[in-house]
Design a protein around this motif. Structure first.
Motif, PDB file in Angstrom:
ATOM      1  N   ILE A 150     -64.559 -23.498   0.416  1.00 28.67           N
ATOM      2  CA  ILE A 150     -63.811 -25.394   0.277  1.00 28.67           C
ATOM      3  C   ILE A 150     -62.865 -24.716   1.221  1.00 28.67           C
ATOM      4  O   ILE A 150     -62.707 -25.777   0.822  1.00 28.67           O
ATOM      5  CB  ILE A 150     -63.971 -24.629  -1.355  1.00 28.67           C
ATOM      6  CG1 ILE A 150     -65.367 -24.098  -1.650  1.00 28.67           C
ATOM      7  CG2 ILE A 150     -63.348 -25.720  -2.269  1.00 28.67           C
ATOM      8  CD1 ILE A 150     -64.919 -24.079  -3.282  1.00 28.67           C
ATOM      9  N   ASP A 151     -62.064 -23.853   1.658  1.00 28.06           N
ATOM     10  CA  ASP A 151     -60.659 -24.539   1.596  1.00 28.06           C
ATOM     11  C   ASP A 151     -61.042 -25.221   2.793  1.00 28.06           C
ATOM     12  O   ASP A 151     -60.304 -25.965   3.556  1.00 28.06           O
ATOM     13  CB  ASP A 151     -59.593 -23.527   2.008  1.00 28.06           C
ATOM     14  CG  ASP A 151     -58.385 -23.581   2.493  1.00 28.06           C
ATOM     15  OD1 ASP A 151     -57.429 -24.393   1.593  1.00 28.06           O
ATOM     16  OD2 ASP A 151     -58.084 -23.161   3.554  1.00 28.06           O
ATOM     17  N   LEU A 152     -61.896 -24.167   3.689  1.00 26.63           N
ATOM     18  CA  LEU A 152     -62.055 -24.872   5.049  1.00 26.63           C
ATOM     19  C   LEU A 152     -63.097 -26.210   5.108  1.00 26.63           C
ATOM     20  O   LEU A 152     -62.191 -27.478   6.276  1.00 26.63           O
ATOM     21  CB  LEU A 152     -63.328 -24.197   6.060  1.00 26.63           C
ATOM     22  CG  LEU A 152     -63.766 -24.655   7.337  1.00 26.63           C
ATOM     23  CD1 LEU A 152     -62.406 -24.305   7.987  1.00 26.63           C
ATOM     24  CD2 LEU A 152     -65.096 -23.198   7.861  1.00 26.63           C
ATOM     25  N   ALA A 189     -57.535 -17.924   8.929  1.00 24.25           N
ATOM     26  CA  ALA A 189     -58.702 -17.710   7.924  1.00 24.25           C
ATOM     27  C   ALA A 189     -58.400 -19.114   7.043  1.00 24.25           C
ATOM     28  O   ALA A 189     -57.072 -18.474   6.214  1.00 24.25           O
ATOM     29  CB  ALA A 189     -59.229 -16.766   7.888  1.00 24.25           C
ATOM     30  N   PRO A 190     -59.372 -20.220   6.379  1.00 18.81           N
ATOM     31  CA  PRO A 190     -59.040 -20.576   5.184  1.00 18.81           C
ATOM     32  C   PRO A 190     -58.737 -19.638   3.905  1.00 18.81           C
ATOM     33  O   PRO A 190     -59.000 -18.576   4.124  1.00 18.81           O
ATOM     34  CB  PRO A 190     -60.312 -21.252   5.224  1.00 18.81           C
ATOM     35  CG  PRO A 190     -60.898 -21.050   7.075  1.00 18.81           C
ATOM     36  CD  PRO A 190     -60.592 -20.355   7.210  1.00 18.81           C
ATOM     37  N   SER A 191     -57.899 -20.170   2.886  1.00 17.41           N
ATOM     38  CA  SER A 191     -57.563 -18.953   1.768  1.00 17.41           C
ATOM     39  C   SER A 191     -59.001 -19.301   1.223  1.00 17.41           C
ATOM     40  O   SER A 191     -59.539 -20.582   1.073  1.00 17.41           O
ATOM     41  CB  SER A 191     -56.499 -19.643   1.408  1.00 17.41           C
ATOM     42  OG  SER A 191     -55.405 -19.997   1.991  1.00 17.41           O
ATOM     43  N   PRO A 192     -59.497 -18.533   0.470  1.00 18.00           N
ATOM     44  CA  PRO A 192     -60.284 -17.798  -0.604  1.00 18.00           C
ATOM     45  C   PRO A 192     -59.972 -19.100  -1.814  1.00 18.00           C
ATOM     46  O   PRO A 192     -58.532 -19.436  -1.717  1.00 18.00           O
ATOM     47  CB  PRO A 192     -60.232 -16.782  -1.112  1.00 18.00           C
ATOM     48  CG  PRO A 192     -58.734 -15.844   0.041  1.00 18.00           C
ATOM     49  CD  PRO A 192     -58.268 -16.694   0.791  1.00 18.00           C
ATOM     50  N   SER A 193     -61.537 -19.647  -2.834  1.00 22.53           N
ATOM     51  CA  SER A 193     -61.190 -20.440  -3.941  1.00 22.53           C
ATOM     52  C   SER A 193     -61.148 -19.632  -5.202  1.00 22.53           C
ATOM     53  O   SER A 193     -61.521 -18.162  -5.013  1.00 22.53           O
ATOM     54  CB  SER A 193     -61.991 -20.876  -3.664  1.00 22.53           C
ATOM     55  OG  SER A 193     -62.261 -21.675  -4.926  1.00 22.53           O
ATOM     56  N   PRO A 229     -69.515 -11.921   9.925  1.00 20.07           N
ATOM     57  CA  PRO A 229     -68.316 -12.161  10.135  1.00 20.07           C
ATOM     58  C   PRO A 229     -68.718 -12.347  11.846  1.00 20.07           C
ATOM     59  O   PRO A 229     -68.808 -12.026  12.198  1.00 20.07           O
ATOM     60  CB  PRO A 229     -67.037 -11.545   9.780  1.00 20.07           C
ATOM     61  CG  PRO A 229     -67.245 -10.086   9.839  1.00 20.07           C
ATOM     62  CD  PRO A 229     -68.664  -9.974   8.936  1.00 20.07           C
ATOM     63  N   GLY A 230     -67.369 -13.972  12.183  1.00 21.41           N
ATOM     64  CA  GLY A 230     -67.578 -13.490  13.506  1.00 21.41           C
ATOM     65  C   GLY A 230     -67.735 -15.204  14.174  1.00 21.41           C
ATOM     66  O   GLY A 230     -67.193 -16.147  14.717  1.00 21.41           O
ATOM     67  N   HIS A 231     -68.698 -15.969  13.631  1.00 25.61           N
ATOM     68  CA  HIS A 231     -69.419 -17.265  14.479  1.00 25.61           C
ATOM     69  C   HIS A 231     -68.663 -17.784  13.342  1.00 25.61           C
ATOM     70  O   HIS A 231     -68.157 -18.918  13.556  1.00 25.61           O
ATOM     71  CB  HIS A 231     -70.375 -17.310  13.277  1.00 25.61           C
ATOM     72  CG  HIS A 231     -71.095 -18.501  13.912  1.00 25.61           C
ATOM     73  ND1 HIS A 231     -71.575 -19.084  15.226  1.00 25.61           N
ATOM     74  CD2 HIS A 231     -71.943 -19.071  13.240  1.00 25.61           C
ATOM     75  CE1 HIS A 231     -71.303 -20.022  15.319  1.00 25.61           C
ATOM     76  NE2 HIS A 231     -71.948 -20.790  13.971  1.00 25.61           N
ATOM     77  N   LEU A 232     -68.576 -17.919  11.983  1.00 27.45           N
ATOM     78  CA  LEU A 232     -67.975 -19.195  11.646  1.00 27.45           C
ATOM     79  C   LEU A 232     -66.990 -18.428   9.688  1.00 27.45           C
ATOM     80  O   LEU A 232     -67.696 -17.219   9.400  1.00 27.45           O
ATOM     81  CB  LEU A 232     -68.278 -20.584  10.925  1.00 27.45           C
ATOM     82  CG  LEU A 232     -67.242 -21.571  10.096  1.00 27.45           C
ATOM     83  CD1 LEU A 232     -66.309 -22.030  11.326  1.00 27.45           C
ATOM     84  CD2 LEU A 232     -68.169 -22.898  10.103  1.00 27.45           C
ATOM     85  N   TYR A 233     -66.001 -18.696  10.058  1.00 28.81           N
ATOM     86  CA  TYR A 233     -65.375 -18.221   8.804  1.00 28.81           C
ATOM     87  C   TYR A 233     -66.290 -18.602   7.032  1.00 28.81           C
ATOM     88  O   TYR A 233     -67.081 -19.957   7.347  1.00 28.81           O
ATOM     89  CB  TYR A 233     -63.690 -19.181   7.649  1.00 28.81           C
ATOM     90  CG  TYR A 233     -63.121 -18.834   9.494  1.00 28.81           C
ATOM     91  CD1 TYR A 233     -62.746 -18.007   9.264  1.00 28.81           C
ATOM     92  CD2 TYR A 233     -62.647 -20.230  10.003  1.00 28.81           C
ATOM     93  CE1 TYR A 233     -61.146 -18.541  10.562  1.00 28.81           C
ATOM     94  CE2 TYR A 233     -61.804 -20.772  11.300  1.00 28.81           C
ATOM     95  CZ  TYR A 233     -60.939 -19.176  10.991  1.00 28.81           C
ATOM     96  OH  TYR A 233     -59.840 -19.189  12.303  1.00 28.81           O
TER      97      TYR A 233
END
Length: 327
Positions: A150-152, A189-193, A229-233
């Motif tokens: 969501i942050d992304l 990495a974007p912040s968790p929601s 993990p690895g491809h996109l957040y």
């Protein structure tokens, strides 16, 4: 870099009485054209291939005789390319030829499923443009995404994922939940929601070292969300039990060419425009580790089938397994 051989082969959990099985049907999600040199090391720079963006319908049987719970994994391409943000359209113009019909909603309807009323959940492996489709086709579904997604969508993530390439209101705010953080944070990495599901991560039974972070989605061992993990957040995969001793692994974009998964080819690295190298993965080390883990599933091919999102050969060889057919 992790190596495939450091992980034990996948061990199929023993069968037991009263197991629950899901059914899986492949769905058309559009086609796009990819230059092989962006994905596969040492590829012919002129070679391109028009590949599918596969999606899947998963149906979980009711425990009380009612209708099944229906879940769609990934939504492919939008049928109307003008609905992507202008900055994303510049990238899309480099992926021609593109086919947007039939899209996921078309595929569901042709199989007797109404996306507006019959789909309970939509789970996105990640939010790259060729996987997000048209969420408004699912006005009554709950959406589930990986941690940080969501942050992304709102703010992007530097340097390769600027905010203007994402649509911050693409997902329905009141019906979208994130999976909880995995405890492994990528740099930047974007912040968790705070809008999290109630699920918790746990190791996969009998394969704890291979898949240390999984979620038993229906709490009956029929469908697991796999941290990949690895491809996109926030990138996630699914592992589904479809019959006694039979499983299907839906690998999303863990890799874009099955030869990489088999260890025959490596991930392509290319100029990042800043004097360094990058790949199609946000973290190539973690992406290789995920590939190596998923690659161990191939050792148990008679028990578990692995399908990645852009596998043209699989799509062409399995036409009878698209809805209304099943895997």
């Amino acid at each position: 870099m992790a190596h495939k051989d450091q992980y034990k082969p996948f061990t199929v959990p023993p069968t037991s009485p009263n197991e629950t099985y899901v059914t899986i049907s492949a769905l058309e999600g559009g086609m796009l054209t990819l230059p092989e040199s962006l994905f596969v090391a040492d590829a012919d720079p002129k070679r391109k291939s028009t590949v599918p963006s596969l999606s899947f319908l998963i149906q979980h049987p009711s425990t009380n005789g009612g209708s099944s719970t229906k879940l769609v994994f990934d939504l492919g391409l939008k049928r109307d390319l003008t609905k992507y943000p202008p900055a994303q359209q510049a990238h899309i113009s480099q992926r021609q030829p593109i086919e947007t019909r039939p899209d996921v909603a078309d595929s569901l309807r042709s199989g007797g499923i109404d996306p507006a009323h019959d789909v309970d959940y939509v789970i996105l492996s990640h939010v790259h443009w060729d996987h997000v489709g048209t969420p408004s086709d699912f006005p009554n579904s709950k959406f589930i995404v990986g941690s940080g997604t969501i942050d992304l969508l709102k703010h992007g993530a530097s340097p390769y994922y600027p905010a203007e390439t994402f649509d911050p209101v693409m997902l329905p705010h009141l019906r979208t939940l994130e999976l909880p953080p995995t405890g492994e944070t990528l740099p930047g990495a974007p912040s968790p929601s705070p809008k999290k599901t109630t699920h918790t991560w746990a190791a996969f039974p009998h394969n704890a070292s291979l898949f240390p972070r999984t979620i038993d989605f229906f709490s009956d061992s029929s469908l697991y969300i796999i941290d990949a993990p690895g491809h996109l957040y926030g990138h996630i995969n699914l592992l589904a039990r479809i019959a006694p001793g039979k499983w299907v692994y839906l690998g999303g974009d863990c890799c874009h060419d099955i030869r990489i998964l088999r260890g025959e080819k490596d991930i392509a690295m290319y100029d990042d425009g800043c004097g360094g190298l990058r790949s199609v993965h946000v973290d190539v080390g973690l992406a290789r580790d995920t590939i190596n883990r998923v690659g161990r599933l191939l050792d148990a091919a008679e028990r578990i089938e692995v399908v990645v999102a852009h596998d043209k050969t699989w799509s062409e060889s399995n036409r009878g397994r698209f809805l209304p057919g099943t895997l």
